[in-house]
Design an enzyme around this catalytic site. Structure first.
Site, short mmCIF file in Angstrom:
data_model
loop_
_atom_site.label_atom_id
_atom_site.label_comp_id
_atom_site.label_asym_id
_atom_site.label_seq_id
_atom_site.Cartn_x
_atom_site.Cartn_y
_atom_site.Cartn_z
N ASP A 86 7.71 3.96 0.57
CA ASP A 86 7.67 2.91 1.60
C ASP A 86 7.59 1.51 1.00
O ASP A 86 7.56 0.53 1.74
CB ASP A 86 6.46 3.15 2.53
CG ASP A 86 5.15 3.30 1.78
OD1 ASP A 86 5.16 3.92 0.70
OD2 ASP A 86 4.12 2.80 2.26
N GLU A 87 7.54 1.40 -0.33
CA GLU A 87 7.35 0.09 -0.96
C GLU A 87 8.47 -0.30 -1.90
O GLU A 87 8.38 -1.31 -2.58
CB GLU A 87 6.02 0.09 -1.76
CG GLU A 87 4.79 0.43 -0.95
CD GLU A 87 4.54 -0.53 0.21
OE1 GLU A 87 4.72 -1.74 0.03
OE2 GLU A 87 4.20 -0.05 1.31
N SER B 83 35.86 -13.25 -23.76
CA SER B 83 35.82 -11.84 -23.35
C SER B 83 35.05 -10.97 -24.34
O SER B 83 35.11 -11.21 -25.55
CB SER B 83 37.24 -11.29 -23.26
OG SER B 83 37.78 -11.67 -22.03
N HIS C 185 38.79 -4.10 -22.84
CA HIS C 185 40.11 -4.74 -22.95
C HIS C 185 40.26 -5.53 -24.26
O HIS C 185 41.34 -6.01 -24.58
CB HIS C 185 40.40 -5.62 -21.72
CG HIS C 185 39.79 -6.98 -21.71
ND1 HIS C 185 38.67 -7.28 -20.99
CD2 HIS C 185 40.18 -8.12 -22.32
CE1 HIS C 185 38.38 -8.57 -21.16
NE2 HIS C 185 39.27 -9.09 -21.96
N ASP D 151 35.10 -1.90 -17.79
CA ASP D 151 35.58 -2.66 -18.95
C ASP D 151 34.45 -2.77 -19.97
O ASP D 151 33.81 -3.80 -20.13
CB ASP D 151 36.02 -4.06 -18.45
CG ASP D 151 36.73 -4.85 -19.52
OD1 ASP D 151 37.10 -4.26 -20.55
OD2 ASP D 151 36.91 -6.08 -19.31
N ILE E 207 0.87 -1.19 0.00
CA ILE E 207 0.00 0.00 0.00
C ILE E 207 0.90 1.23 0.00
O ILE E 207 1.86 1.32 0.78
CB ILE E 207 -0.93 0.00 1.23
CG1 ILE E 207 -1.86 -1.21 1.17
CG2 ILE E 207 -1.74 1.29 1.32
CD1 ILE E 207 -2.67 -1.43 2.43
C1 4AZ Z 1 40.10 -14.08 -20.15
O1 4AZ Z 1 41.28 -14.22 -19.96
C2 4AZ Z 1 39.11 -14.57 -19.14
N1 4AZ Z 1 36.56 -17.30 -15.84
C3 4AZ Z 1 37.75 -14.45 -19.36
C4 4AZ Z 1 36.87 -14.93 -18.42
C5 4AZ Z 1 37.31 -15.49 -17.26
C6 4AZ Z 1 38.65 -15.61 -17.02
C7 4AZ Z 1 39.57 -15.15 -17.97
C8 4AZ Z 1 36.32 -16.00 -16.24
O2 4AZ Z 1 39.67 -13.51 -21.17
#
Ligand code: 4AZ
Length: 654
Positions: free
Chosen positions: A266-267, A596, A453, A501, A258
């Site tokens: 409050d919710e 990655s 990266h 990243d 409510i």
């Molecule tokens: C890498 O070196 C990397 N276990 C990517 C993911 C993970 C570890 C390393 C996660 O690109």
């Protein structure tokens, strides 16, 4: 959180104020009460620090006349509303094309409230007054409807803080109601009315006319009428729950579905929910009457999931109107009018009372055949249906849906081999004609999301994006390749800590002059709120990275992993805000080198995929107790919209 319940109770204490009329007494005066010390286990303190309200789109959906900008619902301009709809009239007699347009206008002109649907007629006022109290901010509520001479009291049964907040907001009390019940001394002679006006509001309406109103016979409810104490802004100390709008409410009234605060504060930060209200994964409590009503209230739609509502949907005709309710005729002319246009849903003896509307609107009403005799729906109120209609007319972004069901094939580390079209947002980033060095995620238009990266600005001309790809060796005609126009690396990316990243790649269109056309790709949705998914949620990671035994892979693989709580306990000073951990407790499924920049997608209750994470780093691969670390995409929503534009990735709240 321990809270000392030594508190000041203003007026009558909250728990003793009840609806029956009686004598205003010394209870009105400031009294000090000592309550036992109580442990508040429901509220989440860190969340409360963010001061979320009904305007915080990280927690709730904005109204269809609002947009979400920087985490706040802000009003659209009238032209940003859908064009069609039902004509509406404002309290000052101004006509609007539809309800959305009136609401956007009301944002700039708060006096201009909703009056009714249909054309504006010569000014006849809708009035609310608070009577039988010494103060102007409290009393029994009396209403005079347009085209009615008599004043009606509001019915007291099912009268809640939702309705009280709307009455007070309507009367100009910005923070709504303080209490929704209080005793007032009323002369017997005033209580002769055999009818009362029953209101059902969602709680965030600004005019009582926006609520659903039904004139009811009051015979059985023992002359019991609704009252209200509106909240006057002040700087009183609050040792209970301090709403964001500065109202002070009892701790017992928080997390109960409510909107006691009037601004919903409050919710919105609740570990659990009381009184049978529903707990969304985003830690928001919603009233259980909004479950399975065809409209998502929880961000990930779990209040409307097929699993929860599948069976219910078949049984439940209209959740809002109680079973015994029926609509009743009041004038012969109306009856004659509607008889010409029979409505199969209106039982023979029923007609709706008109006020200032056209005949057509009158007969358009579809009353529920189950409203009890003598009860009358006030037409041209109840904008909820209108609101839903507007919502359904807003543009809906197509993202996160696959044409294929994900198959479970044998065998990332410990995962499965992906089938065609199962991860249509997955792209590969190649440098020149070399092998795939990173994954990426298609998010719409010409845009790819990846890890910072993975890329360097200086190599923009070397990169190639491969879309619609499963096998990185076998080129086929369904693969589209793109050169890059630009590489945008997050300005605060830290190459040693992997903070921020995240990078965006803008592809060059493959077809001159036209936007990127990707025949076999579908964008993943971009999450606009960190509260969409929580730890424990199962998500999918995919990529061409190393598999078991650190072996090189050529076919796309994927695995189910879940979001980890307490990642800072695992990675300590290496873990930063904007990162998220995911994996399995035994380390059997994990992302690895080569994955990655690729996606960790989480599905909402409708199986819509959101790119929740970008594969970033981890303590080796598949190590028990060391889940993979992902860039938490929701934390970068504003950064992404800044570069790609809001309209491209905003699924809702546009
Ligand atoms: C890498 O070196 C990397 N276990 C990517 C993911 C993970 C570890 C390393 C996660 O690109």
């Amino acid at each position: 959180m321990k809270v000392l319940l030594v508190f000041l109770v203003f007026s009558c204490p909250f728990f003793c104020i009840c609806g029956l009329q009686g004598r205003a007494s010394e209870e009105e005066e400031l009294v000090q009460q000592v309550q036992p010390v109580q442990q508040e286990t429901y509220l989440i303190k860190e969340c409360l620090n963010n001061k979320y309200t009904h305007n915080s789109c990280k927690k709730i959906f904005c109204h269809p006349w609002q947009r979400c900008v920087g985490g706040n619902c802000i009003c659209k301009l009238p032209y940003q509303c859908p064009r069609n709809g039902t004509l509406v009239c404002s309290s000052s007699g101004r006509a609007f094309r539809n309800y959305c347009q009136l609401k956007t206008y009301e944002c700039q002109h708060p006096q201009e409230k909703f009056l009714n649907k249909a054309n504006c007629m010569p000014a006849e006022k809708f009035e609310i007054s608070l009577d039988y109290a010494d103060s102007q901010s409290e009393g029994l509520i009396q209403v005079k409807l347009v085209n009615h001479t008599e004043k009606l009291f509001m019915c007291n049964n099912e009268w809640s803080m939702n309705e009280a907040n709307v009455v007070c907001t309507h009367l100009g009390f910005k923070t709504g109601a303080e209490h929704h019940k209080k005793k007032f001394e009323v002369p017997e002679s005033a209580l002769t009315s055999s009818q009362c006006l029953h209101a059902t509001c969602r709680g965030l309406e600004t005019s009582l006319m926006e609520c659903s109103l039904i004139k009811r016979s009051n015979i059985n409810s023992n002359q019991n009428f609704a009252s209200v104490v509106c909240h006057k802004e002040d700087d009183r100390e609050c040792s209970q729950f301090h709403c964001v709008n500065k109202k002070c409410i009892p701790l017992t009234e928080t997390c109960n579905g409510i909107n006691d605060c009037g601004d919903l504060s409050d919710e919105l930060c609740c570990k659990e929910c009381k009184n049978n209200s529903f707990h969304c994964n985003s830690d928001v409590c919603i009233s259980n009457k909004y479950l399975c009503n065809g409209e998502a209230d929880c961000l990930a739609g779990e209040d409307e999931s097929q699993a929860r509502c599948g069976a219910l949907r078949e049984q439940k005709p209209n959740p809002e109107i109680p079973e015994q309710d029926v609509v009743i005729p009041n004038s012969d002319t109306d009856e004659a009018l509607c008889e010409q246009k029979p409505n199969p849903e209106i039982p023979e003896q029923t007609v709706v009372i008109p006020n200032s509307n056209t005949d057509e609107a009158l007969c358009e009403q579809k009353p529920n055949p189950e409203i009890p005799e003598q009860d009358v729906v006030i037409p041209n109120s109840d904008t909820d249906e209108e609101r839903r209609k507007i919502k359904s007319q807003l543009p809906l972004l197509k993202c996160g849906v696959t044409n294929h069901r994900i198959t479970r094939q044998k065998r990332i580390i410990g995962g499965n081999t992906a089938g065609k079209g199962e991860f249509p947002w997955q792209v590969a980033i190649r440098e020149g004609s070399g092998s795939v060095n990173c994954g990426g995620i298609y998010i719409g238009g010409c845009w790819i999301l990846t890890a910072a990266h993975c890329v360097r600005q200086s190599r923009v001309n070397q990169y190639r994006i491969w879309t619609g790809i499963i096998d990185t060796i076998a080129y086929n005609q369904e693969i589209d390749t793109f050169k890059l126009k630009q590489v945008i690396i997050h300005e605060n990316y830290n190459a040693s800590s992997y903070q921020n990243d995240i990078a965006l790649l803008e592809m060059k269109s493959n077809d001159k002059g036209k936007p990127c056309s990707l025949a076999y790709s579908i964008p993943a949705c971009v999450p606009w709120s960190e509260y969409l998914f929580r730890s424990g949620h199962q998500c999918k990671v995919s990529g061409w990275g190393l598999a078991d035994g650190y072996t090189k892979q050529f076919v796309l693989r994927w695995g189910n992993i879940h979001l980890f709580p307490n990642c800072s306990d695992i990675y300590e000073e290496r873990f930063f805000k904007g990162m998220e951990c995911a994996g399995t407790f035994d380390g059997s499924i994990d992302s690895c080198k080569g994955d990655s920049g690729g996606p960790l997608v989480c599905m909402d209750s409708n199986n819509v995929a959101y790119v929740w994470g970008i594969v970033s780093w981890g303590e080796n691969c598949g190590v028990k107790g060391y889940p993979g670390v992902y860039t938490k995409v929701a934390s970068f929503f504003d950064w992404i919209t800044h570069h790609v534009g809001r309209s491209l990735i905003s699924q809702y709240n546009v």
